[in-house]
Design a protein around this motif. Structure first.
Motif, PDB file in Angstrom:
ATOM      1  N   TRP A 103      55.229  33.830  42.863  1.00  0.00           N
ATOM      2  CA  TRP A 103      55.529  32.479  42.376  1.00  0.00           C
ATOM      3  C   TRP A 103      54.877  32.226  41.015  1.00  0.00           C
ATOM      4  O   TRP A 103      55.435  31.517  40.173  1.00  0.00           O
ATOM      5  CB  TRP A 103      55.041  31.454  43.386  1.00  0.00           C
ATOM      6  CG  TRP A 103      55.398  30.045  43.029  1.00  0.00           C
ATOM      7  CD1 TRP A 103      56.562  29.391  43.269  1.00  0.00           C
ATOM      8  CD2 TRP A 103      54.545  29.090  42.362  1.00  0.00           C
ATOM      9  NE1 TRP A 103      56.503  28.104  42.796  1.00  0.00           N
ATOM     10  CE2 TRP A 103      55.283  27.891  42.231  1.00  0.00           C
ATOM     11  CE3 TRP A 103      53.243  29.138  41.873  1.00  0.00           C
ATOM     12  CZ2 TRP A 103      54.758  26.759  41.626  1.00  0.00           C
ATOM     13  CZ3 TRP A 103      52.711  28.007  41.265  1.00  0.00           C
ATOM     14  CH2 TRP A 103      53.478  26.836  41.155  1.00  0.00           C
ATOM     15  N   MET A 104      53.708  32.847  40.798  1.00  0.00           N
ATOM     16  CA  MET A 104      53.020  32.676  39.517  1.00  0.00           C
ATOM     17  C   MET A 104      53.580  33.582  38.431  1.00  0.00           C
ATOM     18  O   MET A 104      53.104  33.568  37.295  1.00  0.00           O
ATOM     19  CB  MET A 104      51.519  32.920  39.697  1.00  0.00           C
ATOM     20  CG  MET A 104      50.839  31.804  40.469  1.00  0.00           C
ATOM     21  SD  MET A 104      49.072  32.078  40.687  1.00  0.00           S
ATOM     22  CE  MET A 104      48.632  30.536  41.528  1.00  0.00           C
ATOM     23  N   GLY A 105      54.568  34.399  38.772  1.00  0.00           N
ATOM     24  CA  GLY A 105      55.285  35.169  37.773  1.00  0.00           C
ATOM     25  C   GLY A 105      54.615  36.452  37.316  1.00  0.00           C
ATOM     26  O   GLY A 105      54.870  36.907  36.195  1.00  0.00           O
ATOM     27  N   VAL A 106      53.770  37.051  38.180  1.00  0.00           N
ATOM     28  CA  VAL A 106      53.150  38.309  37.773  1.00  0.00           C
ATOM     29  C   VAL A 106      54.202  39.406  37.653  1.00  0.00           C
ATOM     30  O   VAL A 106      55.207  39.405  38.373  1.00  0.00           O
ATOM     31  CB  VAL A 106      52.048  38.751  38.766  1.00  0.00           C
ATOM     32  CG1 VAL A 106      50.965  37.712  38.870  1.00  0.00           C
ATOM     33  CG2 VAL A 106      52.628  39.074  40.129  1.00  0.00           C
ATOM     34  N   GLU A 107      53.967  40.328  36.738  1.00  0.00           N
ATOM     35  CA  GLU A 107      54.883  41.439  36.502  1.00  0.00           C
ATOM     36  C   GLU A 107      54.091  42.737  36.457  1.00  0.00           C
ATOM     37  O   GLU A 107      52.873  42.729  36.226  1.00  0.00           O
ATOM     38  CB  GLU A 107      55.637  41.228  35.189  1.00  0.00           C
ATOM     39  CG  GLU A 107      56.524  39.994  35.175  1.00  0.00           C
ATOM     40  CD  GLU A 107      57.221  39.787  33.842  1.00  0.00           C
ATOM     41  OE1 GLU A 107      56.858  40.507  32.877  1.00  0.00           O
ATOM     42  OE2 GLU A 107      58.108  38.928  33.767  1.00  0.00           O
ATOM     43  N   PRO A 108      54.748  43.873  36.670  1.00  0.00           N
ATOM     44  CA  PRO A 108      54.048  45.162  36.615  1.00  0.00           C
ATOM     45  C   PRO A 108      53.258  45.320  35.317  1.00  0.00           C
ATOM     46  O   PRO A 108      53.752  45.025  34.231  1.00  0.00           O
ATOM     47  CB  PRO A 108      55.188  46.186  36.701  1.00  0.00           C
ATOM     48  CG  PRO A 108      56.249  45.483  37.489  1.00  0.00           C
ATOM     49  CD  PRO A 108      56.177  44.049  37.045  1.00  0.00           C
ATOM     50  N   GLY A 109      52.007  45.743  35.475  1.00  0.00           N
ATOM     51  CA  GLY A 109      51.139  45.925  34.311  1.00  0.00           C
ATOM     52  C   GLY A 109      50.260  44.735  33.997  1.00  0.00           C
ATOM     53  O   GLY A 109      49.322  44.854  33.209  1.00  0.00           O
ATOM     54  N   ASP A 110      50.555  43.565  34.604  1.00  0.00           N
ATOM     55  CA  ASP A 110      49.716  42.388  34.386  1.00  0.00           C
ATOM     56  C   ASP A 110      48.342  42.585  35.029  1.00  0.00           C
ATOM     57  O   ASP A 110      48.171  43.371  35.958  1.00  0.00           O
ATOM     58  CB  ASP A 110      50.363  41.140  34.981  1.00  0.00           C
ATOM     59  CG  ASP A 110      51.505  40.613  34.140  1.00  0.00           C
ATOM     60  OD1 ASP A 110      51.589  40.983  32.954  1.00  0.00           O
ATOM     61  OD2 ASP A 110      52.325  39.835  34.676  1.00  0.00           O
ATOM     62  N   THR A 111      47.384  41.827  34.543  1.00  0.00           N
ATOM     63  CA  THR A 111      46.029  41.834  35.087  1.00  0.00           C
ATOM     64  C   THR A 111      45.841  40.658  36.043  1.00  0.00           C
ATOM     65  O   THR A 111      46.295  39.546  35.773  1.00  0.00           O
ATOM     66  CB  THR A 111      44.990  41.751  33.955  1.00  0.00           C
ATOM     67  OG1 THR A 111      45.126  42.895  33.111  1.00  0.00           O
ATOM     68  CG2 THR A 111      43.573  41.698  34.497  1.00  0.00           C
ATOM     69  N   VAL A 112      45.161  40.909  37.160  1.00  0.00           N
ATOM     70  CA  VAL A 112      44.804  39.851  38.108  1.00  0.00           C
ATOM     71  C   VAL A 112      43.342  40.037  38.495  1.00  0.00           C
ATOM     72  O   VAL A 112      42.942  41.133  38.897  1.00  0.00           O
ATOM     73  CB  VAL A 112      45.687  39.889  39.371  1.00  0.00           C
ATOM     74  CG1 VAL A 112      45.235  38.801  40.365  1.00  0.00           C
ATOM     75  CG2 VAL A 112      47.155  39.695  39.013  1.00  0.00           C
ATOM     76  N   PHE A 113      42.539  38.988  38.347  1.00  0.00           N
ATOM     77  CA  PHE A 113      41.145  39.030  38.782  1.00  0.00           C
ATOM     78  C   PHE A 113      41.075  38.776  40.283  1.00  0.00           C
ATOM     79  O   PHE A 113      41.842  37.969  40.822  1.00  0.00           O
ATOM     80  CB  PHE A 113      40.314  37.960  38.071  1.00  0.00           C
ATOM     81  CG  PHE A 113      40.049  38.227  36.617  1.00  0.00           C
ATOM     82  CD1 PHE A 113      40.519  39.365  35.985  1.00  0.00           C
ATOM     83  CD2 PHE A 113      39.302  37.318  35.877  1.00  0.00           C
ATOM     84  CE1 PHE A 113      40.273  39.600  34.640  1.00  0.00           C
ATOM     85  CE2 PHE A 113      39.048  37.545  34.529  1.00  0.00           C
ATOM     86  CZ  PHE A 113      39.533  38.689  33.913  1.00  0.00           C
ATOM     87  N   CYS A 114      40.109  39.427  40.953  1.00  0.00           N
ATOM     88  CA  CYS A 114      39.967  39.266  42.404  1.00  0.00           C
ATOM     89  C   CYS A 114      38.516  39.469  42.821  1.00  0.00           C
ATOM     90  O   CYS A 114      37.795  40.271  42.204  1.00  0.00           O
ATOM     91  CB  CYS A 114      40.866  40.284  43.125  1.00  0.00           C
ATOM     92  SG  CYS A 114      40.873  40.143  44.924  1.00  0.00           S
TER      93      CYS A 114
END
Length: 220
Positions: A103-114
């Protein structure tokens, strides 16, 4: 301190930003091991006594699939309890985090903090979408995400042009994250927050229910 690792497929590098307190202000002692004679389960099953009644009701009214009044009522009650506008029932907390990322529009190669200390479901959705997880270290007191490490990660991301599409902050083991310090950092950089409250249903932070702090939140 920063760690850089390759994942098992060699597809991308993952980074982990660590929180390290000032050793001069800490007292370190060597302690012996503690043995216990019983097992503490992370999430033991709990039955309230009416489960079979509700299952029979679903069969009797032919609401086996795809939805039904029981699920509608569950969603309404959960939203009301958490003090949020609406809720959506899914098959698992992992599925909910995955959907939130989509829903937030992430795409392959994007960065996500966790958060780095959590159940695998918190970061599984990141890998499903072929994104790059950046693991943020924990505070020593709560074991939840460290605001100090988060700020360091954002400064690195800005410098390296790897700003995250989202930050997944976990409320671990029934302990709320430090929302007063974590949220302003994410807002400063304009990055949305997914709150993983799968382990914190019923927990409050300064009078507000966990599951109501993020732009989207997950309970399980």
């Amino acid at each position: 301190m920063r760690e850089m690792r390759m994942d098992m497929r060699g597809v991308f590098q993952t980074y982990r930003f660590r929180y390290r307190p000032n050793k001069s202000s800490q007292k370190y002692e060597e302690e012996g091991m503690i043995s216990v004679a019983f097992r503490i389960y992370l999430s033991p099953p709990h039955m309230g006594g009416r489960e079979m009644e509700y299952i029979k009701e679903a069969f009797d009214t032919n609401w086996i699939a795809p939805y039904g009044p029981s699920i509608n009522a569950f969603e309404e009650e959960m939203a009301s309890y958490a003090g949020v506008e609406s809720a959506l029932a899914l098959t698992s907390g992992t599925a909910a985090i995955h959907l939130a990322l989509r829903w937030m529009g992430v795409e392959p190669g994007d960065t996500v903090f966790c958060s780095d200390f959590t159940f695998i479901g918190s970061c599984g959705g990141i890998l499903y979408e072929r994104c790059e997880p950046v693991f943020i270290d924990s505070e020593p007191d709560s074991w939840n995400m460290s605001p100090v490490a988060l700020e360091k990660a954002f400064k690195w991301a800005k410098k390296e042009n790897k700003m995250p599409k989202a930050v997944i902050i976990v409320d671990l083991y029934g302990e709320s994250a430090d929302w007063d310090n974590l949220l302003p950092i994410c807002r400063k950089y304009g990055v949305p927050v997914i709150e993983d409250s799968a382990e914190a249903l019923g927990t409050e932070y300064k009078g507000k229910k966990c599951g109501s702090f993020g732009d989207m939140a997950v309970m399980s």
